[in-house]
Scaffold this motif. Structure first.
Motif, PDB file in Angstrom:
ATOM      1  N   PRO A 283       0.842  -1.292   0.205  1.00 23.84           N
ATOM      2  CA  PRO A 283      -0.125  -0.029   0.058  1.00 23.84           C
ATOM      3  C   PRO A 283       0.961   1.170  -0.145  1.00 23.84           C
ATOM      4  CG  PRO A 283       0.131  -0.957   2.388  1.00 23.84           C
ATOM      5  CD  PRO A 283       1.012  -1.667   1.308  1.00 23.84           C
ATOM      6  N   ILE A 284       1.367   1.704  -1.203  1.00 24.31           N
ATOM      7  CA  ILE A 284       2.450   2.615  -1.160  1.00 24.31           C
ATOM      8  C   ILE A 284       1.863   3.966  -0.674  1.00 24.31           C
ATOM      9  CG2 ILE A 284       3.756   1.734  -2.987  1.00 24.31           C
ATOM     10  CD1 ILE A 284       1.931   3.482  -4.961  1.00 24.31           C
ATOM     11  N   TRP A 285       0.557   4.337  -0.769  1.00 26.12           N
ATOM     12  CA  TRP A 285       0.137   5.689  -0.217  1.00 26.12           C
ATOM     13  C   TRP A 285       0.393   5.727   1.440  1.00 26.12           C
ATOM     14  CZ3 TRP A 285      -2.566   1.572  -2.411  1.00 26.12           C
ATOM     15  CH2 TRP A 285      -3.745   0.977  -1.424  1.00 26.12           C
ATOM     16  N   LEU A 286       0.659   4.749   1.918  1.00 22.82           N
ATOM     17  CA  LEU A 286       0.881   4.752   3.403  1.00 22.82           C
ATOM     18  C   LEU A 286       2.438   5.244   3.719  1.00 22.82           C
ATOM     19  CD1 LEU A 286      -0.938   1.364   4.627  1.00 22.82           C
ATOM     20  CD2 LEU A 286      -1.878   3.833   4.626  1.00 22.82           C
ATOM     21  N   PHE A 287       3.119   4.873   2.552  1.00 21.16           N
ATOM     22  CA  PHE A 287       4.652   5.150   2.987  1.00 21.16           C
ATOM     23  C   PHE A 287       4.917   6.489   2.726  1.00 21.16           C
ATOM     24  CE2 PHE A 287       4.495   0.593   1.236  1.00 21.16           C
ATOM     25  CZ  PHE A 287       4.278   0.009   2.412  1.00 21.16           C
ATOM     26  N   GLY A 288       4.434   7.291   1.970  1.00 20.56           N
ATOM     27  CA  GLY A 288       4.889   8.427   1.678  1.00 20.56           C
ATOM     28  C   GLY A 288       5.898   8.645   0.446  1.00 20.56           C
ATOM     29  N   PRO A 289       6.053   9.910  -0.258  1.00 20.70           N
ATOM     30  CA  PRO A 289       7.208   9.958  -1.144  1.00 20.70           C
ATOM     31  C   PRO A 289       8.697   9.604  -0.629  1.00 20.70           C
ATOM     32  CG  PRO A 289       6.413  12.062  -0.244  1.00 20.70           C
ATOM     33  CD  PRO A 289       5.572  11.002   0.117  1.00 20.70           C
ATOM     34  N   TYR A 290       9.595   9.239  -1.508  1.00 20.93           N
ATOM     35  CA  TYR A 290      10.727   8.820  -1.070  1.00 20.93           C
ATOM     36  C   TYR A 290      11.620   9.921  -0.703  1.00 20.93           C
ATOM     37  CZ  TYR A 290      15.724   7.219  -0.805  1.00 20.93           C
ATOM     38  OH  TYR A 290      16.988   6.971  -0.238  1.00 20.93           O
ATOM     39  N   THR A 291      12.280   9.940   0.353  1.00 17.53           N
ATOM     40  CA  THR A 291      13.510  10.881   0.564  1.00 17.53           C
ATOM     41  C   THR A 291      14.573  10.093   1.553  1.00 17.53           C
ATOM     42  OG1 THR A 291      14.128  12.594   2.393  1.00 17.53           O
ATOM     43  CG2 THR A 291      11.837  11.722   2.726  1.00 17.53           C
ATOM     44  N   PRO A 292      15.699  10.332   1.244  1.00 18.57           N
ATOM     45  CA  PRO A 292      16.927   9.535   1.562  1.00 18.57           C
ATOM     46  C   PRO A 292      17.186   9.720   3.186  1.00 18.57           C
ATOM     47  CG  PRO A 292      17.893  11.232   0.151  1.00 18.57           C
ATOM     48  CD  PRO A 292      16.189  11.316  -0.052  1.00 18.57           C
ATOM     49  N   ALA A 293      16.269  11.029   3.611  1.00 17.40           N
ATOM     50  CA  ALA A 293      16.617  11.319   5.177  1.00 17.40           C
ATOM     51  C   ALA A 293      15.564  10.328   5.946  1.00 17.40           C
ATOM     52  CB  ALA A 293      16.252  12.975   5.250  1.00 17.40           C
ATOM     53  N   ASP A 294      14.636   9.845   5.434  1.00 18.76           N
ATOM     54  CA  ASP A 294      13.524   9.169   6.429  1.00 18.76           C
ATOM     55  C   ASP A 294      13.815   7.626   5.986  1.00 18.76           C
ATOM     56  OD1 ASP A 294      12.904  11.198   8.027  1.00 18.76           O
ATOM     57  OD2 ASP A 294      11.985  12.027   6.203  1.00 18.76           O
TER      58      ASP A 294
END
Lengths: 548, 368
Positions: A283-294
């Motif tokens: 469920p990709i909507w639960l993960f949020g957009p990618y950032t290398p900081a998180d």
């Protein structure tokens, strides 16, 4: 009612094709091609039909997916993320999930089919391994299979990264960390893959071309070759009544096997649709957009990457610095060695076995796993090795679920990864011999009927009946595991004369030793007794004098 | 032989059909193999179904196919009826579409299975196998033809032809590799790039770069970040949304009581018990995002490398081989935290050209 003439449309089309292709000759040979039947022969088909689902659903997804890392504000209908900056790849994945009818279904079916594809290949390769179906003349098809499995892992990896959500980004980051650790070429590979420093702006579109064009193209070609070889060489069959190394017993391609395969295709499709409808996945909507900081805790890859994750987690810290260069062993070893052992081991096994047994004959009767105990044990040891790594890939989940210390799971895993395969080898070997003994008992003494009879002397015996002829034939399909000539002597192999030249050196002697351990008949099927004998139902078991 | 042998010549009659725990006795219907009665048309190994079974199969299969029809129609209807546009409607649409599709496909599968099993004959046909190898004569012929072909082509006899062809092919074969060169930057750009982060750059107006809170972008006043055990995820000012910068420059900022800090931490690089470490794990680069206040442990959730934040973030568990690099920080005239210099060592995962940067720093007395 049976038909007396072929319907005109079919007859017309067939003549048209035959006039131009001579297809009649091909059909004459192949319409009634015989396919042997056994449940385990269907495992590879799961992978095949899942691949078709992957092609179909994947094509649908490409109509809507935008493989771009350009940052856009999200304006779709999923409220929690509205207005947030994200890559176009992630935004379009959300669009597919929420704003395209059937989009979520296709996405979930695609993901489930991918898991089934790789899972099917794994189980199929285990079946082929444990029944020795990779033996001559099928070594080439086995190699194609190993290649397919390896490529499928890369196909999964590239596809998993495309939605560019936080979870897939974590996987990508680990991939980068592993690639950059490679000696000499690591920085080159990562800078070329990412078009510069991680994460860059290129990797999604590059993975996209790999994922939808290059790798599936190769997969399709190899799968076709795999099927053609299977067709030409004819399928192996399990031992049984009337089955020999020189025949195939089963159902004809037309019409029975054709419809069976069609049913199985529909079944695989249907199960994937069922999973896509009712079992949420990624469920990709639960993960949020990618950032290398998180990152989110409990990040897990798809199951087929779990063993690599586990080996990375198990490895103790170790880094070597020589002359200004760095070898990050705690990345290199776990990333390369287990995969290397498993894939190289799979690829070489048929040839190593041939070298050890000296067996160059064609084999079309599949072995029952118990009848080649060392092969089965080696296979189970490998399965255990893989399984321990796989389990430890989820050691954080294990630790929190069972309320045990996370560090303890790692320490235990470090031991188990070596000890587990050894134990599995020993146990499997004993089980194989036990099963062989049980076969020998059925052949030698018949099957206990449960009928107790009283003899005129007053003694009670149990009536034994001959086994079902089908089952008996299945058991009698057992042949001793071949051995090198000269290895089968009781003593040192040189009793019957001087061993051949290639067996004289240290390597040759090792080969003879291995051959002697690997080959031969461990538990002969006992032919010393006829069927229908009777055994004492009570007493110490010293009953043979009674019946013979 | 005992004289009771004739009693058990046909034990089947008295033997129960199946005693629990024993294999079924031979009753004539074989599990494998099967009866090789010739079929109606005399084809060996083909045993037709009885008309009764076949008719039953036909009815069941037809019922299944009708279900497929229903499923297909349901799919089309669901596509029209259930619109999408938010979580709930997407879920409803998904279940309706997937459910009807699964119904259609699975009933089709069931119908076909019934068709094969109940309507089609039972097959036990036998075909011969032949060894894969071609016969000696064929091999001989191919060998001869190959040799003729070599002669006719002149490939062996005319070395000039052969050698120029091979020579010509070599650069051509390299073309696909050469053309890929621009996938990556110039080599002079890397690996040197990996050694620096944006913390080393001054801002446009020449001042040291401020630390700002990830997400809000707010600068951090040292005096406000004053509860021991506090932790913040920090990014460089001006690069809050630059993923390439963040992949190397993200920090975790921790507040300690002065007595908690041990020798591994470079106190010159701290400010009033505030320490900044690279958040990028030195193993394979995941953000080491978990922090346990009581033990001062920083944990990377990917492979569980654990670092002691009070002691220079040295590794105390897991596969990471190096501590998280510490960033030198101070406060500017307004009291906000700033970076006074770049990391002394490259942050993030190890790479071939990295070398033992930590040792170099130690030799140089704390400077890169």
């Amino acid at each position: 009612m049976s038909i007396t003439t072929v319907p005109k449309p079919i007859a017309g089309t067939s003549s048209f094709l035959d006039d131009r292709l001579g297809a009649g000759n091909f059909l004459k040979r192949n319409l009634r091609k015989i396919f042997p039947d056994h449940w385990s022969f269907l495992l590879g088909e799961i992978a095949l039909y899942s691949f078709i689902v992957l092609l179909l659903t994947g094509t649908f997804l490409t109509f809507f997916f935008k493989p771009s890392m350009g940052e856009v504000p999200y304006e779709g209908s999923y409220e929690p993320l509205q207005g947030i900056m994200m890559s176009e790849a992630y935004a379009s994945s959300l669009h597919i999930s929420f704003d395209v009818r059937g989009g979520l279904l296709m996405r979930q079916m695609h993901h489930w089919a991918a898991l089934l594809f790789i899972g099917g290949m794994m189980v199929h390769s285990l079946r082929v391994f444990f029944t020795g179906a990779y033996r001559k003349p099928r070594e080439l098809n086995w190699l194609i299979g190993v290649l397919l499995l390896t490529l499928a892992l890369f196909e999964g990896l590239t596809g998993y990264s495309l939605p560019d959500d936080l979870l897939s980004g974590a996987g990508l980051r680990i991939t980068e960390g592993v690639a950059i650790s490679l000696p000499l070429v690591g920085t080159w590979i990562t800078f070329f893959l990412f078009g510069g420093e991680y994460p860059g702006e290129d990797v999604i579109s590059r993975f996209y071309s790999l994922h939808i064009l290059l790798i599936p193209g190769i997969l399709l070609a190899l799968i076709t070759a795999h099927l053609i070889l299977m067709w030409v060489q004819k399928h192996t069959q399990m031992p049984g009544k009337g089955r020999t190394n020189e025949n195939v017993v089963g159902a004809p391609f037309y019409p029975a096997f054709m419809v069976k395969a069609g049913a199985y295709t529909m079944f695989t499709f249907g199960v994937i649709a069922l999973l896509g409808a009712f079992a949420q996945i990624n469920p990709i909507w639960l993960f949020g957009p990618y950032t290398p900081a998180d990152i989110s805790a409990g990040s897990q890859p798809d199951f087929y990457m779990g063993f690599l994750e586990g080996s990375l987690r198990l490895m103790p810290a170790w880094e070597i610095n020589i002359a200004g260069f760095t070898l990050p062993m705690s990345v290199l070893i776990p990333a390369l060695v287990p995969m290397g052992i498993i894939m190289t081991g799979l690829a070489l096994y048929p040839f190593i076995e041939q070298w050890v047994t000296g067996d160059r004959r064609e084999h079309h009767i599949a072995d029952r796993p118990r009848n080649n105990p060392h092969r089965t044990s080696i296979g189970m040891a490998a399965v255990t090795f893989y399984g321990v790594l796989w389990l430890l890939g989820a050691n954080d989940e294990l630790a929190s679920f069972f309320h045990i210390s996370l560090n303890a799971t790692t320490y235990v895993g470090r031991v188990l990864v070596f000890l587990g395969p050894a134990i599995a080898y020993y146990i499997t070997y004993r089980i194989c011999l036990g099963l062989q003994r049980s076969d020998a008992a059925v052949i030698g003494h018949g099957v206990e009927s449960g009928v107790i009879k009283r003899l005129p002397t007053g003694e009670y015996i149990e009536v034994h009946v001959p086994p079902n002829p089908g089952i008996e034939a299945h058991m009698r399909g057992k042949a001793p595991v071949p051995m090198l000539p000269g290895a089968d002597g009781d003593g040192d192999g040189e009793r019957n004369g001087v061993p051949p030249k290639q067996l004289r050196g240290p390597l040759g002697r090792l080969r003879v030793k291995m051959s002697r351990a690997y080959g031969g008949e461990k538990i002969p099927l006992d032919d010393g007794h006829g069927h229908g004998e009777e055994h004492a139902a009570i007493g110490s078991g010293e009953d043979r004098s009674l019946t013979h | 032989m005992t004289d009771n042998n004739h009693d058990i010549e046909q034990p089947e009659g008295r033997v129960p059909k199946r005693v629990i725990g024993t294999p079924s006795p031979a009753t004539g219907t074989s599990v494998l193999g099967g009866d090789e009665r010739p079929g109606d048309r005399g084809v060996p190994g083909v045993v037709p179904q009885s008309e009764e079974t076949a008719r039953k199969g036909e009815r069941i299969a037809a019922f299944c196919f009708l279900l497929t029809l229903l499923g297909g129609i349901a799919f089309i209807v669901s596509y029209v009826v259930f619109q999408v546009g938010d979580i709930d409607s997407a879920r409803t649409s998904n279940v309706a579409l997937g459910g009807s599709l699964a119904l259609a496909l699975l009933s089709m599968a069931a119908g076909m299975v019934v068709w094969v099993r109940l309507v089609m004959p039972k097959y036990n046909m036998v075909q011969e196998r032949h060894t894969m190898a071609s016969d000696g004569q064929t091999r001989e012929y191919v060998t001869e033809t190959f040799k003729h072909g070599v002669d006719e082509s002149g490939f062996v006899k005319r070395p000039l032809l052969r050698r120029t062809l091979l020579l010509a092919a070599a650069p051509l074969g390299l073309v696909p590799l050469v053309v890929l060169r621009d996938l990556g930057p110039r080599y002079s750009d890397f690996p040197e790039k990996l050694r620096h982060t944006v913390w080393g750059e001054k801002t446009k107006n020449g001042k040291p770069r401020r630390l700002v809170v990830e997400g809000t972008g707010a600068p951090i006043r040292a005096a406000d970040f004053n509860s021991p055990g506090g932790i913040l995820s920090v990014v460089p000012e001006g690069y809050e949304h630059d993923l390439n910068a963040l992949a190397k420059a993200t920090l975790i900022l921790l507040k300690f009581r002065p007595e908690e800090l041990k020798s591994g931490t470079n106190l010159n690089w701290t400010h009033d018990g505030i320490v900044a470490y690279s958040k990028i794990c030195t193993h394979v680069g995941c953000p080491a995002a978990l922090y346990e206040q009581t033990t001062h442990h920083i944990l990377c959730p990917c492979h569980q490398s654990t670092f002691d934040a009070a002691d220079g973030a040295k590794v105390i568990f897991g596969p990471a081989a190096r501590p998280l690099p510490q960033l030198p920080i101070a406060v500017d005239e307004e009291g906000f935290l700033v970076a006074t210099a770049d990391f002394a060592v490259p942050p993030g995962p190890s790479f071939w050209e990295r070398g033992d940067a930590e040792a170099t720093v130690r030799e140089n007395g704390g400077h890169a």
